[in-house]
Design a protein around this motif. Structure first.
Motif, PDB file in Angstrom:
ATOM      1  N   ASN A  55       0.852  -1.311  -0.027  1.00  0.00           N
ATOM      2  CA  ASN A  55       0.075   0.053   0.003  1.00  0.00           C
ATOM      3  C   ASN A  55       0.889   1.235   0.058  1.00  0.00           C
ATOM      4  OD1 ASN A  55       1.054   0.149   2.441  1.00  0.00           O
ATOM      5  ND2 ASN A  55      -0.844  -0.304   3.670  1.00  0.00           N
TER       6      ASN A  55
ATOM      7  N   ALA B 109       1.165   3.409   2.557  1.00  0.00           N
ATOM      8  CA  ALA B 109       1.375   3.921   3.850  1.00  0.00           C
ATOM      9  C   ALA B 109       2.937   4.107   3.853  1.00  0.00           C
ATOM     10  CB  ALA B 109       1.018   3.019   5.078  1.00  0.00           C
TER      11      ALA B 109
ATOM     12  N   GLY C 116       0.111  -2.289  14.465  1.00  0.00           N
ATOM     13  CA  GLY C 116      -0.854  -2.078  13.318  1.00  0.00           C
ATOM     14  C   GLY C 116      -0.351  -2.135  12.227  1.00  0.00           C
ATOM     15  N   GLY C 117       0.507  -3.111  12.168  1.00  0.00           N
ATOM     16  CA  GLY C 117       1.412  -3.249  10.844  1.00  0.00           C
ATOM     17  C   GLY C 117       0.823  -3.724   9.554  1.00  0.00           C
TER      18      GLY C 117
ATOM     19  N   PRO D 189      -1.490  -3.852   5.926  1.00  0.00           N
ATOM     20  CA  PRO D 189      -0.579  -5.186   5.390  1.00  0.00           C
ATOM     21  C   PRO D 189       0.730  -5.147   5.119  1.00  0.00           C
ATOM     22  CG  PRO D 189      -1.697  -3.455   4.029  1.00  0.00           C
ATOM     23  CD  PRO D 189      -1.926  -2.796   5.381  1.00  0.00           C
ATOM     24  N   GLY D 190       1.397  -4.138   5.720  1.00  0.00           N
ATOM     25  CA  GLY D 190       2.830  -4.334   5.805  1.00  0.00           C
ATOM     26  C   GLY D 190       3.721  -3.296   4.836  1.00  0.00           C
ATOM     27  N   GLY D 191       3.179  -2.193   4.777  1.00  0.00           N
ATOM     28  CA  GLY D 191       3.963  -0.966   4.176  1.00  0.00           C
ATOM     29  C   GLY D 191       5.080  -0.547   4.993  1.00  0.00           C
ATOM     30  N   TRP D 192       4.776  -0.320   6.373  1.00  0.00           N
ATOM     31  CA  TRP D 192       5.913   0.000   7.247  1.00  0.00           C
ATOM     32  C   TRP D 192       6.967  -1.110   7.230  1.00  0.00           C
ATOM     33  CZ3 TRP D 192       4.808   3.853  11.599  1.00  0.00           C
ATOM     34  CH2 TRP D 192       3.946   5.040  11.056  1.00  0.00           C
TER      35      TRP D 192
ATOM     36  N   ASP E 121      -0.628  -7.371  14.403  1.00  0.00           N
ATOM     37  CA  ASP E 121      -1.811  -6.608  13.826  1.00  0.00           C
ATOM     38  C   ASP E 121      -2.946  -7.974  14.231  1.00  0.00           C
ATOM     39  OD1 ASP E 121      -4.026  -5.651  12.254  1.00  0.00           O
ATOM     40  OD2 ASP E 121      -2.469  -4.299  11.870  1.00  0.00           O
ATOM     41  N   ARG E 122      -4.067  -7.367  14.108  1.00  0.00           N
ATOM     42  CA  ARG E 122      -5.257  -8.401  14.009  1.00  0.00           C
ATOM     43  C   ARG E 122      -5.439  -9.012  12.742  1.00  0.00           C
ATOM     44  NH1 ARG E 122      -8.606  -4.936  18.521  1.00  0.00           N
ATOM     45  NH2 ARG E 122      -8.913  -3.851  16.774  1.00  0.00           N
TER      46      ARG E 122
ATOM     47  N   ARG F 239      -2.324 -10.528  17.145  1.00  0.00           N
ATOM     48  CA  ARG F 239      -2.939 -10.094  18.483  1.00  0.00           C
ATOM     49  C   ARG F 239      -3.390  -8.826  18.781  1.00  0.00           C
ATOM     50  NH1 ARG F 239       2.139 -10.877  22.535  1.00  0.00           N
ATOM     51  NH2 ARG F 239       1.181  -9.399  23.953  1.00  0.00           N
TER      52      ARG F 239
ATOM     53  N   PHE G 296      -2.554  -3.843  21.934  1.00  0.00           N
ATOM     54  CA  PHE G 296      -2.374  -3.291  23.436  1.00  0.00           C
ATOM     55  C   PHE G 296      -2.016  -4.226  24.626  1.00  0.00           C
ATOM     56  CE2 PHE G 296      -4.971  -0.328  20.980  1.00  0.00           C
ATOM     57  CZ  PHE G 296      -4.188   0.924  21.188  1.00  0.00           C
TER      58      PHE G 296
ATOM     59  N   LEU H  91      -1.492   2.258  14.327  1.00  0.00           N
ATOM     60  CA  LEU H  91      -2.755   1.671  14.790  1.00  0.00           C
ATOM     61  C   LEU H  91      -3.853   2.695  14.513  1.00  0.00           C
ATOM     62  CD1 LEU H  91      -1.612   0.351  18.379  1.00  0.00           C
ATOM     63  CD2 LEU H  91      -2.755  -1.053  16.397  1.00  0.00           C
ATOM     64  N   ILE H  92      -4.885   2.082  14.046  1.00  0.00           N
ATOM     65  CA  ILE H  92      -6.138   2.821  14.131  1.00  0.00           C
ATOM     66  C   ILE H  92      -6.800   2.558  15.344  1.00  0.00           C
ATOM     67  CG2 ILE H  92      -8.582   2.957  12.805  1.00  0.00           C
ATOM     68  CD1 ILE H  92      -7.464   2.139  10.476  1.00  0.00           C
TER      69      ILE H  92
ATOM     70  N   LYS I 126      -4.117   9.154  15.283  1.00  0.00           N
ATOM     71  CA  LYS I 126      -5.424   9.270  14.172  1.00  0.00           C
ATOM     72  C   LYS I 126      -6.557   9.942  14.902  1.00  0.00           C
ATOM     73  CE  LYS I 126      -3.587   5.385  11.851  1.00  0.00           C
ATOM     74  NZ  LYS I 126      -3.159   5.745  10.387  1.00  0.00           N
TER      75      LYS I 126
HETATM   76  C1  LIG Z   1      -3.713   2.218   8.910  1.00  0.00           C
HETATM   77  S1  LIG Z   1      -3.448   0.392   9.163  1.00  0.00           S
HETATM   78  C2  LIG Z   1      -1.784   0.276   9.200  1.00  0.00           C
HETATM   79  C3  LIG Z   1      -1.208   0.195   7.990  1.00  0.00           C
HETATM   80  C4  LIG Z   1       0.519  -0.061   8.027  1.00  0.00           C
HETATM   81  N1  LIG Z   1       1.220   0.720   8.803  1.00  0.00           N
HETATM   82  C5  LIG Z   1       1.142  -0.437   6.780  1.00  0.00           C
HETATM   83  O1  LIG Z   1       2.087   0.310   6.497  1.00  0.00           O
HETATM   84  O2  LIG Z   1       0.692  -1.272   5.928  1.00  0.00           O
HETATM   85  C6  LIG Z   1      -3.968   0.231  10.712  1.00  0.00           C
HETATM   86  C7  LIG Z   1      -3.953  -1.174  11.400  1.00  0.00           C
HETATM   87  O3  LIG Z   1      -4.037  -1.010  12.672  1.00  0.00           O
HETATM   88  C8  LIG Z   1      -4.756  -2.370  13.073  1.00  0.00           C
HETATM   89  N2  LIG Z   1      -5.476  -2.313  14.228  1.00  0.00           N
HETATM   90  C9  LIG Z   1      -6.105  -1.449  14.955  1.00  0.00           C
HETATM   91  N3  LIG Z   1      -6.463  -1.701  16.190  1.00  0.00           N
HETATM   92  C10 LIG Z   1      -5.586  -2.734  16.564  1.00  0.00           C
HETATM   93  C11 LIG Z   1      -5.183  -3.625  17.664  1.00  0.00           C
HETATM   94  N4  LIG Z   1      -6.064  -3.230  18.880  1.00  0.00           N
HETATM   95  N5  LIG Z   1      -4.289  -4.369  17.546  1.00  0.00           N
HETATM   96  C12 LIG Z   1      -3.666  -4.636  16.541  1.00  0.00           C
HETATM   97  N6  LIG Z   1      -4.142  -4.186  15.264  1.00  0.00           N
HETATM   98  C13 LIG Z   1      -4.805  -3.064  15.382  1.00  0.00           C
HETATM   99  C14 LIG Z   1      -5.907  -2.643  12.045  1.00  0.00           C
HETATM  100  O4  LIG Z   1      -6.009  -4.186  11.938  1.00  0.00           O
HETATM  101  C15 LIG Z   1      -5.023  -1.850  10.675  1.00  0.00           C
HETATM  102  O5  LIG Z   1      -4.534  -3.123   9.884  1.00  0.00           O
END
Ligand SMILES: C[S@@+](CC[C@H](N)C(=O)[O-])C[C@H]1O[C@@H](n2cnc3c(N)ncnc32)[C@H](O)[C@@H]1O
Length: 316
Positions: A153, A155, A180-181, A183-186, A201-202, A220, A223, A244-245, A272
């Motif tokens: 993506n 990001a 909040g990794g 799909p993995g851009g970072w 990430d979940r 997982r 937090f 993380l969102i 955010k």
């Molecule tokens: C904006 S996306 C991240 C994009 C990511 N940085 C990248 O480069 O692809 C936000 C992510 O936060 C994850 N997320 C939100 N709350 C979470 C939580 N409590 N634990 C784990 N992941 C969480 C979402 O599943 C989502 O994949």
């Protein structure tokens, strides 16, 4: 003709597209708003939502395009233009200068130490110019050469910008958390630096990122991950990245535990917002010692919080 200003302009602030409102909320002494540029009668201050801050701008009266270029050159060498009106005339002035090219940056890149001034035309014969702007990028806009194939993506551009501003990046062999990794851009950016990255990430990582040797993944709730999990094993975390969102308040409480533990050296986290930003929580982040809060060009309705242990040159 431009009407004589009732107030002396002491600073100007450029907002990102669509984000004039939160910037206006944190400024005093607003004189007027020209599209995305806010003029203020108050001295420049750090403003979270500003993409570029013009410190001590001056009003310059000009007779002609040549005269404008001559007067700007006498102030300094490198200029960029923010144009909200009289576009053709402004562009002709820029062409007479040595404009800073909006050139594409190849990541990783060193920040240029050459100051970039910015000007705009307030009227046919009146310029507003600042030789002292906060951003090391023209109009606060870093344009990176994009990779349309590697990352899953866009990001990753946010992390390119954040790391370029800090003047630092993870080093080979360092250990990084990327919460909040998905799909993995970072993670894609981090593993390229030679560092190891554990993404949390979940949702799963894209297979195109999960395949890298230096990338591992845990599905997982981020937090539930606590600094004690690492401290007990005598392990340090070199970088904690979060995109993380989540509610900013929840992120703040969790981050504070990490900061207080001393387990992690460097932090880059996106804060955010849904709708209007909560300035109280932004101030809380900014008050963490050694912190910076910035709105990046690649941020949307979000800010980036930095805490970097470094003495290297920084654009923060
Ligand atoms: C904006 S996306 C991240 C994009 C990511 N940085 C990248 O480069 O692809 C936000 C992510 O936060 C994850 N997320 C939100 N709350 C979470 C939580 N409590 N634990 C784990 N992941 C969480 C979402 O599943 C989502 O994949």
């Amino acid at each position: 003709m431009i009407r004589r200003m009732a107030f002396k302009i002491q600073s100007a602030y450029l907002a990102s597209d669509g984000l004039v409102a939160p910037l206006l909320n944190e400024l005093d002494g607003m004189i007027t708003v020209h599209d995305r540029l806010i003029l203020s009668s108050q001295p420049a201050k750090e403003a979270y939502w500003a993409q570029n801050i013009w410190r001590n701008p001056i009003v310059v009266h000009i007779d002609s395009i040549n005269d404008a270029a001559k007067k700007l050159k006498s102030i300094q060498h490198n200029w960029c233009l923010y144009s909200y009106q009289l576009h053709r005339r402004a562009k002709l002035i820029l062409e007479k200068l040595s404009p800073v090219p909006f050139k594409s940056i190849i990541f990783p890149a060193h920040l240029s130490q050459v100051p970039i001034g910015t000007f705009t035309l307030l009227g046919d014969n009146v310029l507003l110019a600042s030789a002292d702007c906060s951003s090391p990028f023209p109009n606060g806009e870093p344009h990176f050469i994009e990779d349309k194939e590697g990352p899953p993506n866009r990001a990753y551009l946010k992390l390119y910008e954040a790391l370029t501003l800090t003047g630092r990046k993870p080093q080979r062999g360092e250990f990084c958390l990327d919460v909040g990794g998905s799909p993995g851009g970072w993670a894609w950016v981090i593993q390229q630096t030679g560092a190891d990255v554990l993404s949390i990430d979940r949702a799963p990582l894209s297979p195109s990122v999960a395949k890298f040797q230096r990338v591992s993944f845990q599905k997982r709730d981020a937090f539930s991950l606590l600094p004690e999990d690492f401290a007990q094993k005598g392990k340090t975390v070199d970088w904690l990245f979060s995109d993380l969102i989540c509610y900013p308040e929840k992120l703040y409480e969790w981050i504070l535990k990490w900061v207080e533990s001393g387990v992690c050296k460097n932090f880059i986290c996106t804060i955010k917002f849904k709708g209007k930003p909560n300035f109280m929580i932004i101030n809380n982040f900014a008050a963490i010692p050694g912190s910076h809060v910035r709105h990046l060009f690649h941020n949307k309705n979000e800010l980036t919080w930095f805490k970097i242990s470094s003495s290297s040159p920084s654009g923060l």
